[in-house]
Design an enzyme around this catalytic site. Structure first.
Site, PDB file in Angstrom:
ATOM      1  N   CYS A   2       0.795  -1.204   0.000  1.00 52.03           N
ATOM      2  CA  CYS A   2       0.000   0.000   0.000  1.00 52.03           C
ATOM      3  C   CYS A   2       0.846   1.282   0.000  1.00 52.03           C
ATOM      4  O   CYS A   2       0.411   2.289  -0.514  1.00 52.03           O
ATOM      5  CB  CYS A   2      -0.872  -0.031   1.233  1.00 52.03           C
ATOM      6  SG  CYS A   2      -2.208   1.132   1.271  1.00 52.03           S
ATOM      7  N   ARG A  27      -2.875   4.724   5.466  1.00 45.30           N
ATOM      8  CA  ARG A  27      -3.423   3.946   4.359  1.00 45.30           C
ATOM      9  C   ARG A  27      -3.878   2.551   4.801  1.00 45.30           C
ATOM     10  O   ARG A  27      -4.627   1.891   4.078  1.00 45.30           O
ATOM     11  CB  ARG A  27      -2.358   3.790   3.262  1.00 45.30           C
ATOM     12  CG  ARG A  27      -2.061   5.063   2.497  1.00 45.30           C
ATOM     13  CD  ARG A  27      -0.827   4.909   1.636  1.00 45.30           C
ATOM     14  NE  ARG A  27      -0.710   6.001   0.683  1.00 45.30           N
ATOM     15  CZ  ARG A  27      -0.888   5.884  -0.633  1.00 45.30           C
ATOM     16  NH1 ARG A  27      -1.186   4.710  -1.136  1.00 45.30           N
ATOM     17  NH2 ARG A  27      -0.769   6.913  -1.420  1.00 45.30           N
ATOM     18  N   TRP A  81      -0.407  -4.089   2.191  1.00 44.09           N
ATOM     19  CA  TRP A  81      -1.748  -4.593   2.459  1.00 44.09           C
ATOM     20  C   TRP A  81      -1.921  -5.815   1.572  1.00 44.09           C
ATOM     21  O   TRP A  81      -1.842  -5.729   0.352  1.00 44.09           O
ATOM     22  CB  TRP A  81      -2.789  -3.524   2.140  1.00 44.09           C
ATOM     23  CG  TRP A  81      -4.197  -3.904   2.509  1.00 44.09           C
ATOM     24  CD1 TRP A  81      -4.770  -3.833   3.731  1.00 44.09           C
ATOM     25  CD2 TRP A  81      -5.211  -4.397   1.611  1.00 44.09           C
ATOM     26  NE1 TRP A  81      -6.079  -4.244   3.665  1.00 44.09           N
ATOM     27  CE2 TRP A  81      -6.375  -4.604   2.379  1.00 44.09           C
ATOM     28  CE3 TRP A  81      -5.232  -4.678   0.243  1.00 44.09           C
ATOM     29  CZ2 TRP A  81      -7.552  -5.079   1.825  1.00 44.09           C
ATOM     30  CZ3 TRP A  81      -6.407  -5.159  -0.311  1.00 44.09           C
ATOM     31  CH2 TRP A  81      -7.558  -5.352   0.479  1.00 44.09           C
ATOM     32  N   ASN A 116       3.666  -1.597  -5.307  1.00 48.13           N
ATOM     33  CA  ASN A 116       2.230  -1.432  -5.078  1.00 48.13           C
ATOM     34  C   ASN A 116       1.508  -1.844  -6.345  1.00 48.13           C
ATOM     35  O   ASN A 116       1.955  -1.533  -7.448  1.00 48.13           O
ATOM     36  CB  ASN A 116       1.877   0.030  -4.778  1.00 48.13           C
ATOM     37  CG  ASN A 116       2.284   0.446  -3.394  1.00 48.13           C
ATOM     38  OD1 ASN A 116       2.633  -0.375  -2.559  1.00 48.13           O
ATOM     39  ND2 ASN A 116       2.248   1.744  -3.149  1.00 48.13           N
ATOM     40  N   GLY A 117       0.366  -2.495  -6.200  1.00 51.90           N
ATOM     41  CA  GLY A 117      -0.405  -2.883  -7.370  1.00 51.90           C
ATOM     42  C   GLY A 117      -0.540  -4.383  -7.494  1.00 51.90           C
ATOM     43  O   GLY A 117      -0.239  -5.139  -6.563  1.00 51.90           O
ATOM     44  N   GLU A 509     -24.346   4.380   4.890  1.00 54.52           N
ATOM     45  CA  GLU A 509     -23.046   4.815   5.393  1.00 54.52           C
ATOM     46  C   GLU A 509     -22.894   4.474   6.873  1.00 54.52           C
ATOM     47  O   GLU A 509     -21.819   4.059   7.319  1.00 54.52           O
ATOM     48  CB  GLU A 509     -22.887   6.319   5.171  1.00 54.52           C
ATOM     49  CG  GLU A 509     -21.659   6.949   5.800  1.00 54.52           C
ATOM     50  CD  GLU A 509     -20.340   6.418   5.257  1.00 54.52           C
ATOM     51  OE1 GLU A 509     -19.293   6.742   5.859  1.00 54.52           O
ATOM     52  OE2 GLU A 509     -20.333   5.677   4.248  1.00 54.52           O
ATOM     53  N   LYS A 513     -19.936   2.047   8.430  1.00 56.52           N
ATOM     54  CA  LYS A 513     -19.014   2.455   9.501  1.00 56.52           C
ATOM     55  C   LYS A 513     -18.990   1.415  10.620  1.00 56.52           C
ATOM     56  O   LYS A 513     -17.936   1.073  11.146  1.00 56.52           O
ATOM     57  CB  LYS A 513     -19.416   3.824  10.061  1.00 56.52           C
ATOM     58  CG  LYS A 513     -19.087   4.971   9.152  1.00 56.52           C
ATOM     59  CD  LYS A 513     -17.584   5.178   9.038  1.00 56.52           C
ATOM     60  CE  LYS A 513     -17.219   5.824   7.726  1.00 56.52           C
ATOM     61  NZ  LYS A 513     -17.298   4.957   6.551  1.00 56.52           N
ATOM     62  N   GLU A 516     -17.169  -1.753   9.447  1.00 58.40           N
ATOM     63  CA  GLU A 516     -15.754  -1.532   9.174  1.00 58.40           C
ATOM     64  C   GLU A 516     -14.898  -1.610  10.426  1.00 58.40           C
ATOM     65  O   GLU A 516     -13.821  -2.202  10.416  1.00 58.40           O
ATOM     66  CB  GLU A 516     -15.551  -0.140   8.542  1.00 58.40           C
ATOM     67  CG  GLU A 516     -15.815  -0.056   7.065  1.00 58.40           C
ATOM     68  CD  GLU A 516     -15.550   1.337   6.536  1.00 58.40           C
ATOM     69  OE1 GLU A 516     -14.893   1.442   5.491  1.00 58.40           O
ATOM     70  OE2 GLU A 516     -15.979   2.324   7.161  1.00 58.40           O
ATOM     71  N   HIS A 532     -40.565  -6.601   2.811  1.00 58.85           N
ATOM     72  CA  HIS A 532     -40.199  -7.389   1.629  1.00 58.85           C
ATOM     73  C   HIS A 532     -38.983  -8.271   1.893  1.00 58.85           C
ATOM     74  O   HIS A 532     -38.261  -8.630   0.962  1.00 58.85           O
ATOM     75  CB  HIS A 532     -39.938  -6.468   0.443  1.00 58.85           C
ATOM     76  CG  HIS A 532     -41.146  -5.708   0.001  1.00 58.85           C
ATOM     77  ND1 HIS A 532     -42.218  -6.308  -0.629  1.00 58.85           N
ATOM     78  CD2 HIS A 532     -41.471  -4.394   0.136  1.00 58.85           C
ATOM     79  CE1 HIS A 532     -43.148  -5.400  -0.883  1.00 58.85           C
ATOM     80  NE2 HIS A 532     -42.721  -4.231  -0.433  1.00 58.85           N
ATOM     81  N   LYS A 631      -6.657   2.321   3.470  1.00 59.53           N
ATOM     82  CA  LYS A 631      -7.209   3.656   3.278  1.00 59.53           C
ATOM     83  C   LYS A 631      -7.272   4.029   1.803  1.00 59.53           C
ATOM     84  O   LYS A 631      -8.293   4.492   1.322  1.00 59.53           O
ATOM     85  CB  LYS A 631      -6.342   4.680   4.027  1.00 59.53           C
ATOM     86  CG  LYS A 631      -6.869   6.106   3.943  1.00 59.53           C
ATOM     87  CD  LYS A 631      -8.163   6.255   4.700  1.00 59.53           C
ATOM     88  CE  LYS A 631      -8.686   7.662   4.658  1.00 59.53           C
ATOM     89  NZ  LYS A 631     -10.002   7.754   5.293  1.00 59.53           N
TER      90      LYS A 631
END
Length: 636
Positions: A2, A27, A81, A116-117, A509, A513, A516, A532, A631
């Site tokens: 990361c 991050r 990461w 990274n990637g 949202e 939170k 997370e 439903h 992040k």
């Protein structure tokens, strides 16, 4: 991914590398490491490539480096990461190549590399390298690149690096060293951010994932473009584009970027997330600073930062619908904006999850305004979706972004830069509310351009926007009541969030939170959808959080709440003061300080942030660095 930091200097660079990793901790990561052209105890003689790696925090890596007396003038460092391979020391960067054959205890490493990637063709490359005798010790795609560079090396690292990069398919930011070339680091980027930093007196050079990593070291930054390669040596550097052509300072100018290290200080708060929640009144005030009238020029964001952009007024006259592309929290801000754009501006709006958009067949409209939303401006999925939309002929683009110098800003015609400041906590808070602020402003500008905003309405909205920081302070004062709710939530494993209309995305949202950072399973539904399906899950052991503003859907929402109570469910309601919703058995009510009309979503999300934060604290989780999350998501 990361985070990457690399340096060529005439001083011991290890403290700078480790400090850079600390600056990149925001991050998120699950391992870290540093490698240098190591010096002996005298600090004069090179003893080859050496590294230190850890699956703990960067502070533990620092202790390891100090214990081993690791020092050198040239080095690379990384926070990882995990994508390919579990979080383990053998998978941590930097990766070494020892050449073909099994590595022996006394055998010197030949190549050190950080990445990274994601390399999409790593399996085919791995098979080819194994056939040449290379032995792999990790589960990563990155180790392939280290061995590939070694296999191509013939006395010049940059030539080997160029040849290796030409064989890679995927996304990468890379920094690599070779044992035979002390004082040299070569780097490249494609689909993953990388910057060049120029130290004092041009005597040292750096590469890093972002300017924050170099805060306090240098503010002279060159932003590398897609496919750029850089060769760092003592006292000089070379830049090449993806075609191998040399780049001039005019093509890649040096910019002064003030990434103040003080922005990352925790201060009196327990966690960065708590600090950032309480910074929202300031962040909203800063985001609206200078907005004295609703004019299209507010979105000529590129011109504000020395770039040439299209005139916003002309673009807004040429579009007849809006397409919003975003991921995660930013996607939810886009979902809320859809209600504003269609209800206030009267313009059709479609919101797409960026990671899905470019993989389906869609019907492009050249009169579309493509709006991307990103905290970092480097979100890989959103950038890819933006480029896909552009390839379909949709040339009018605008970004709502927190980083003025990011790829998203550079690649869009128009921009509005939110001023949330540095956000360290992985779970976004102030970036989300400032995104909403920017999107609301976009709504008003589009409404005006379509003749749907009177002078009186403009004055009322401007007054409400100026009052938002004060209103947010009133919401933050609810924290003690939310701590009480959190004590109950901490004992649960599931939660349901309900909202209607524009507050349904706010419920989404809130659920995000909670999951997370507390690891409680939570999901959100439009309250009208209870019967439903999700009503089957409602019991006394599943708290049901309800966002209840006093709007045109309030009476419908009250009926939905009665459906929960009739099944023995327990409600936790965030209600406007004039809703006449009272606390009772099975009904916990927190009253919002005031009804805030169209801007209500910006206020109602803050208690949900505080609820998630204090629930996580009660459960003892790592609030700022939740497991498995990062992040800045710079890979697909």
């Amino acid at each position: 991914m990361c985070g990457i930091v690399g340096a060529v200097s005439n001083r011991n660079i290890v403290p700078v590398l480790v400090q850079g990793l600390q600056r990149l901790e925001y991050r998120g990561y699950d391992s870290c490491g540093v490698a240098v052209h190591a010096l002996d105890a005298s600090g004069e003689r090179s003893v080859g490539l050496q590294r230190a790696r850890s699956t703990a925090r960067v502070v533990e890596l620092l202790e390891q480096v100090q214990t081993e007396s690791l020092q050198g003038f040239t080095g690379i460092a990384h926070t990882r990461w995990a994508t390919h391979g579990e979080p383990a020391v053998r998978n941590a960067h930097p990766h070494f190549s020892y050449g073909p054959g099994e590595a022996q205890p006394d055998q010197p490493a030949r190549v050190a590399l950080v990445h990274n990637g994601i390399i999409e063709n790593y399996e085919a490359l791995r098979r080819d390298l194994q056939a040449k005798g290379y032995v792999f010790t990790s589960q990563t795609d990155t180790e392939v690149i280290a061995h590939l560079v070694d296999s191509l090396y013939n006395g010049d690292l940059f030539e080997a690096f160029q040849a290796a990069v030409a064989q890679l398919h995927g996304a990468y930011a890379l920094a690599v060293m070779h044992k035979d070339e002390p004082g040299r680091v070569v780097s490249a980027r494609a689909g993953s951010p990388l910057i060049l930093g120029i130290g004092e007196g041009d005597s040292e050079f750096f590469v890093a994932s972002d300017a924050m990593a170099l805060a306090g070291v240098t503010d002279q930054i060159v932003y590398l473009e897609e496919g750029d390669m850089v060769d760092l040596q003592p006292g000089r550097y070379w830049l090449l584009d993806k075609s191998g052509h040399a780049l001039t300072p005019e093509q890649r100018p040096v910019r002064t970027v003030h990434a103040h290290s003080g922005a990352a200080e925790l201060g009196p708060y327990r966690h960065y997330m708590q600090k950032e929640i309480f910074e929202q009144p300031r962040a909203i005030g800063d985001t609206f600073e200078g907005v004295h009238a609703i004019v299209p020029e507010l979105f000529d964001g590129q011109a504000m930062y020395g770039q040439t952009g299209a005139a916003a007024w002309r673009v807004f006259k040429e579009i007849d619908n809006v397409l919003i592309l975003a991921c995660g929290t930013s996607y939810y801000s886009g979902c809320a904006a859809k209600y504003w754009l269609e209800g206030i501006a009267g313009i059709p709006c479609q919101v797409e999850v960026a990671s899905e958009y470019r993989y389906r067949t869609s019907v492009p409209n050249p009169r579309t305004l493509v709006v991307t939303i990103s905290q970092s401006g480097e979100t890989a999925d959103t950038l890819a979706a933006l480029r896909h939309a552009q390839s379909l002929g949709m040339k009018h683009t605008l970004t709502i972004c927190n980083v003025a110098t990011s790829a998203m800003v550079r690649e869009c015609e128009l921009a509005y830069i939110t001023r949330a400041g540095v956000e360290i906590g992985v779970a976004s808070t102030k970036a989300f509310t400032t995104q909403l602020a920017g999107l609301f402003l976009l709504t008003l500008v589009l409404a005006q351009s379509r003749g749907r905003l009177s002078e009186a309405q403009e004055a009322r909205y401007l007054a409400a926007m100026r009052h938002l920081p004060v209103a947010l302070q009133g919401v933050l004062a609810l924290e003690p009541q939310l701590i009480s709710w959190a004590e109950d939530f901490a004992q649960r494993e599931n939660a349901l969030f309900l909202g209607r209309g524009i507050h349904y995305p706010i419920a989404m949202e809130g659920a995000l939170k909670l999951k997370e950072i507390s690891y409680i399973h939570a999901e959100a539904y439009p309250a009208g959808e209870l019967k439903h399906g999700p009503l089957a899950l409602v019991t006394s052991s599943m708290p049901v959080v309800t966002v209840a503003p006093n709007d045109e859907l309030l009476e419908k929402l009250k009926s939905n709440m009665q459906e929960v109570r009739a099944r023995g469910g327990v409600l936790y309601v965030l209600a406007d003061a004039d809703t006449r919703i009272e606390s009772a058995e099975g009904m916990h009510v927190i009253r919002m300080p005031e009804n805030y009309g169209a801007l209500s979503p910006i206020l109602h999300v803050v208690p949900l942030q505080l609820l998630a934060y204090h629930t996580a604290c009660a459960r003892g989780t790592d609030v700022d660095k939740p497991r498995n999350l990062a992040k800045s998501v710079t890979v697909e």
